[in-house]
Motif scaffolding. Structure first.
Motif, PDB file in Angstrom:
ATOM      1  N   ALA A  34       0.920  -1.123  -0.084  1.00 44.13           N
ATOM      2  CA  ALA A  34      -0.288   0.273   0.121  1.00 44.13           C
ATOM      3  C   ALA A  34       0.542   1.540   0.054  1.00 44.13           C
ATOM      4  CB  ALA A  34      -0.925  -0.321   1.941  1.00 44.13           C
ATOM      5  N   PRO A  35       0.398   2.062  -0.688  1.00 38.25           N
ATOM      6  CA  PRO A  35       1.761   3.750  -1.085  1.00 38.25           C
ATOM      7  C   PRO A  35       0.454   4.295   0.220  1.00 38.25           C
ATOM      8  CG  PRO A  35      -0.226   3.470  -2.278  1.00 38.25           C
ATOM      9  CD  PRO A  35      -0.728   2.086  -1.857  1.00 38.25           C
ATOM     10  N   SER A  57       7.794  -0.939 -12.957  1.00 39.00           N
ATOM     11  CA  SER A  57       8.435  -0.013 -12.509  1.00 39.00           C
ATOM     12  C   SER A  57       6.329   0.540 -11.569  1.00 39.00           C
ATOM     13  CB  SER A  57       8.391   1.360 -13.108  1.00 39.00           C
ATOM     14  OG  SER A  57       6.995   2.145 -14.490  1.00 39.00           O
ATOM     15  N   SER A  58       5.923   1.280 -11.014  1.00 41.07           N
ATOM     16  CA  SER A  58       4.974   1.469 -10.431  1.00 41.07           C
ATOM     17  C   SER A  58       4.316   3.096 -10.469  1.00 41.07           C
ATOM     18  CB  SER A  58       4.825   1.353  -9.047  1.00 41.07           C
ATOM     19  OG  SER A  58       4.021   2.537  -8.488  1.00 41.07           O
ATOM     20  N   GLU A  59       3.999   4.161 -10.255  1.00 39.78           N
ATOM     21  CA  GLU A  59       3.887   5.448 -10.544  1.00 39.78           C
ATOM     22  C   GLU A  59       3.633   6.014  -8.647  1.00 39.78           C
ATOM     23  OE1 GLU A  59      -0.242   6.747 -11.072  1.00 39.78           O
ATOM     24  OE2 GLU A  59      -1.432   5.242 -10.088  1.00 39.78           O
ATOM     25  N   PHE A  60       3.800   5.062  -7.945  1.00 41.04           N
ATOM     26  CA  PHE A  60       4.575   5.588  -6.420  1.00 41.04           C
ATOM     27  C   PHE A  60       5.742   5.857  -6.358  1.00 41.04           C
ATOM     28  CE2 PHE A  60      -0.313   4.212  -6.441  1.00 41.04           C
ATOM     29  CZ  PHE A  60      -1.084   5.087  -6.206  1.00 41.04           C
ATOM     30  N   TRP A 104      -4.572  15.229  -7.705  1.00 45.47           N
ATOM     31  CA  TRP A 104      -5.377  14.554  -7.711  1.00 45.47           C
ATOM     32  C   TRP A 104      -6.686  13.428  -7.667  1.00 45.47           C
ATOM     33  CZ3 TRP A 104      -5.216  10.814  -3.617  1.00 45.47           C
ATOM     34  CH2 TRP A 104      -6.246  11.080  -2.938  1.00 45.47           C
ATOM     35  N   GLU A 105      -7.468  14.578  -8.376  1.00 37.76           N
ATOM     36  CA  GLU A 105      -9.070  13.134  -9.244  1.00 37.76           C
ATOM     37  C   GLU A 105      -8.578  12.901 -10.036  1.00 37.76           C
ATOM     38  OE1 GLU A 105     -11.095  13.937  -7.027  1.00 37.76           O
ATOM     39  OE2 GLU A 105     -10.985  15.665  -6.545  1.00 37.76           O
ATOM     40  N   ARG A 106      -7.833  13.255 -10.278  1.00 38.55           N
ATOM     41  CA  ARG A 106      -7.619  12.050 -11.784  1.00 38.55           C
ATOM     42  C   ARG A 106      -6.469  10.664 -11.347  1.00 38.55           C
ATOM     43  NH1 ARG A 106      -5.198  16.736 -14.500  1.00 38.55           N
ATOM     44  NH2 ARG A 106      -3.724  15.734 -13.781  1.00 38.55           N
ATOM     45  N   LEU A 107      -5.456  10.469 -10.349  1.00 34.19           N
ATOM     46  CA  LEU A 107      -5.443   9.704  -9.595  1.00 34.19           C
ATOM     47  C   LEU A 107      -6.296   9.172  -8.467  1.00 34.19           C
ATOM     48  CD1 LEU A 107      -3.067   8.913  -9.141  1.00 34.19           C
ATOM     49  CD2 LEU A 107      -2.266  10.244  -7.061  1.00 34.19           C
ATOM     50  N   VAL A 120       2.102   8.815  -1.765  1.00 34.98           N
ATOM     51  CA  VAL A 120       0.043   9.600  -3.150  1.00 34.98           C
ATOM     52  C   VAL A 120       0.040  10.738  -3.236  1.00 34.98           C
ATOM     53  CG1 VAL A 120      -1.708   9.262  -3.293  1.00 34.98           C
ATOM     54  CG2 VAL A 120      -0.321   7.385  -2.797  1.00 34.98           C
ATOM     55  N   ARG A 121       1.177  11.713  -2.574  1.00 30.21           N
ATOM     56  CA  ARG A 121       1.522  13.138  -2.526  1.00 30.21           C
ATOM     57  C   ARG A 121       2.745  13.548  -3.444  1.00 30.21           C
ATOM     58  NH1 ARG A 121       1.771  14.754   2.444  1.00 30.21           N
ATOM     59  NH2 ARG A 121       3.610  13.983   2.720  1.00 30.21           N
TER      60      ARG A 121
END
Length: 271
Positions: free
Chosen positions: A27-28, A263-266, A66-69, A33-34
């Protein structure tokens, strides 16, 4: 092999196994996430005309990012609840504002943002990663830029950060035939910059280092022998409870995995 997975194996072979072989979900954190939101806002900033890339507009890009994420990862609503949303976005905007203490984005246009780079070394090692930004000067000089939403690191952290940047520099040298003139890490947490000028001989040695890491990974993969390497970072590890160095038991070794995106976006947004 991505820079994050190579760093994992250098830090702790068992951590590499948990992430790349067992693929145990992690879990990120809010900080990760920020960081992802800030990266997305800065990417959107450079999609605007130069005159529009002012601090006020940059801060306005945070909430849509943030909304897109949330749309792509709705489970993050449990991590940042309604009561925390305001503070979360305020902190992200502060980091975006900190970027302006380092650069003026109205004065230049990057060649690319969030660029996927990939190359195969002579011995078959496939390298891939995502570069936050690449700038090219009028004379053709290359600058590789990476945003970090934490503070500038102490010595060991600096070495880890430069490992990532040398990884990108090597891929670009092999794919473009040019050594980047500058590697730059922008730490938005305290508005500090770390700049490094790589040399071709250094990157050739680094290439041999990556090949050696991959051979060690393959050896461990064949036997299932991924040993823990306890250290000061263990207190922040998601897998401490299953690590034998702390009395835990790893799951049965599943065998060497089929190729998958590493890879991960976080990843790599905070350090």
């Amino acid at each position: 092999m991505s820079p994050s997975r190579a760093s994992d194996f250098k830090q702790c072979p068992l951590l590499y196994r948990f992430r790349a072989v067992d693929r145990i979900p992690e879990a990120p954190s809010k900080a990760q996430v920020r960081g992802t939101v800030v990266h997305a806002a800065l990417e959107s900033l450079f999609a605007l005309p130069r005159a529009d890339r002012v601090p006020e507009r940059a801060r306005e890009l945070v909430e849509p990012a943030w909304e897109r994420l949330l749309e792509s990862s709705p489970e993050l609503a449990d991590l940042v609840g309604p009561a925390e949303r305001g503070q979360f976005l305020t902190e992200a905007r502060r980091l975006v504002s900190g970027y302006y203490k380092l650069e003026d984005p109205t004065r230049f246009d990057p060649e690319s943002c969030e660029l996927r780079v990939e190359t195969e070394l002579d011995d078959g090692v496939l390298l891939r990663g995502f570069v936050d930004r690449i700038d090219v000067s009028p004379t053709g000089l290359l600058r590789v830029v990476d945003y970090k939403t934490g503070r500038a690191p102490w010595e060991m952290g600096e070495s880890k950060a430069l490992f990532q940047m040398k990884f990108y520099a090597l891929v670009l040298m092999r794919t473009r035939g040019i050594v980047p003139a500058q590697l730059q890490l922008l730490y938005l947490g305290d508005s500090q910059a770390l700049t490094y000028q790589p040399e071709e001989d250094e990157l050739r040695r680094f290439e041999r280092t990556l090949s050696a890491i991959w051979r060690a990974i393959l050896d461990s993969g064949a036997t299932g022998d991924f040993r823990p390497n306890p250290g000061r970072l263990c207190d922040w590890c998601n897998h401490k409870t299953r690590c034998p160095a702390f009395g835990g038991t790893p799951p049965p070794y599943p065998g060497w995995p089929v190729p998958a995106e590493e890879s991960s976006e976080f990843e790599e947004t905070v350090e």
